[in-house]
Design an enzyme around this catalytic site. Structure first.
Site, mmCIF file in Angstrom:
data_model
loop_
_atom_site.group_PDB
_atom_site.id
_atom_site.type_symbol
_atom_site.label_atom_id
_atom_site.label_comp_id
_atom_site.label_asym_id
_atom_site.label_seq_id
_atom_site.Cartn_x
_atom_site.Cartn_y
_atom_site.Cartn_z
ATOM 1 N N HIS A 57 0.684 -1.419 0.065
ATOM 2 C CA HIS A 57 0.024 -0.070 -0.110
ATOM 3 C C HIS A 57 0.907 1.243 -0.020
ATOM 4 O O HIS A 57 2.156 1.049 -0.220
ATOM 5 C CB HIS A 57 -1.030 -0.045 1.175
ATOM 6 N N HIS A 60 4.274 1.218 2.018
ATOM 7 C CA HIS A 60 5.231 0.623 1.443
ATOM 8 C C HIS A 60 5.770 1.451 0.404
ATOM 9 O O HIS A 60 7.157 1.630 0.455
ATOM 10 C CB HIS A 60 4.743 -0.807 0.997
ATOM 11 N N GLN A 187 8.747 -3.522 16.381
ATOM 12 C CA GLN A 187 9.480 -4.224 15.165
ATOM 13 C C GLN A 187 10.631 -3.414 15.079
ATOM 14 O O GLN A 187 11.905 -3.740 14.903
ATOM 15 C CB GLN A 187 8.574 -4.358 14.035
#
Length: 332
Positions: A57, A60, A187
């Protein structure tokens, strides 16, 4: 191999049935990708890298654009990583849209994205990979002290899988620079520490979360939301903004801020019930953690470290995450 993994592998077996856009090389084999990577080294060209699980999307694409600004070439990986899914999670139904992904990359213009590696499960995990961690064999990477809180509470082996696959890809791709999005903030902390601890010769960039005009953070899982769910899901960003406004106004007690954010989500849950919907909003967590090491904060927020305000909320069956970093120095 687990039947679920067999199905995943079949969906990723070959790129032959996909139309590769002009100017973008698509590789199935690690050896072929490495040969291309070596040619860049011989030409003294730099490489930026964007790891993905596909279902691309605009978030990214913003990472790809950021990478292209800093590097001569940009490579992506598209790999739905079994090691970060529990047996009960959505590995088999995770969206796989390789042709759409390639077309989106092509829409950025020729010369922006140079290569996409779409490796096979058996090549990434030569010893095999089971979803049940007690049955797994081979080599895995853990980043201790920063993986068990927040997302790690709900998904205890998730960051073990993330750290493992990213370390593999950093070794395969060998980029000068790698780009991640802030939406997955834990992350980012895990990978940042892993790069530091394992001495990968790669500079990490954490890029701002990309949002829809409404404020909803872009996510591959947003495709699961109905229009009504999407509307109610805005409570995540609204709650974060409310906590930020209190913080900026001088409220620095973490517990008070968490209570304020939680109330907005509980109020939204009641609205859904009052609307007679056949689904519900369910809070997983709202948390305020140190901007230094993600340790949970309960009292005063230290001004020298700042904080990460994050949350996970189920909207129907879809689990959404979002966060804000307040006075935190992130990798640029």
């Amino acid at each position: 191999m687990d039947k679920t993994l067999e199905g995943v592998n079949m969906m990723m077996t070959s790129t032959d049935r996909f139309k590769c856009p002009p100017g973008i090389k698509v590789f199935n084999k690690i050896a072929d990708f490495r040969q291309w990577r070596r040619s860049l080294l011989l030409d003294k060209k730099t490489l930026g890298y964007v790891p993905t699980m596909g279902a691309l999307h605009q978030g990214h694409l913003s990472l790809v654009a950021a990478a292209r600004k800093r590097c001569d070439h940009v490579a992506l990986t598209v790999f739905v990583n079994p090691a970060q899914f529990a047996p009960t999670e959505d590995l088999g139904t995770y969206p796989r849209t390789l042709q759409k992904d390639l077309d989106l990359l092509a829409s950025l213009g020729q010369g922006v994205a140079s290569a996409v590696l779409v490796p096979q499960v058996e090549e990434m995990y030569p010893a095999g990979i089971e979803l049940d961690v007690t049955k797994q064999k081979g080599t895995f990477v853990e980043v201790l002290g920063i993986s068990n809180q927040l997302e790690g509470t709900t998904r205890p082996n998730f960051f073990r899988g993330v750290a493992t696959v990213v370390s593999k890809f950093l070794n395969i791709v060998q980029p000068e620079e790698v780009f991640f999005g802030q939406k997955d903030i834990q992350q980012c902390f895990v990978i940042r520490d892993m790069i530091r601890d394992l001495h990968f010769p790669t500079k990490m960039h954490i890029c701002p979360t990309v949002r829809e005009e409404s404020g909803l953070a872009l996510s591959s899982r947003n495709v699961y939301l109905t229009p009504s769910q999407k509307e109610h899901a805005l409570v995540l960003s609204r709650s974060l903004k409310h906590m930020e406004s209190l913080y900026r106004a001088g409220t620095r007690d973490a517990t008070t801020l968490v209570q304020a954010g939680t109330k907005l989500i509980q109020d939204e849950r009641k609205k859904v019930q009052e609307d007679g919907e056949d689904w519900e909003i369910k809070l997983d967590y709202v948390s305020i953690n140190s901007g230094k090491d993600l340790s949970e904060l309960k009292g005063d927020i230290p001004s020298e470290d700042g904080c990460v305000i994050s949350m996970a909320v189920y909207v129907g069956d879809t689990r959404l995450i979002d966060n804000l970093c307040l006075d935190v120095e992130l990798a640029d």
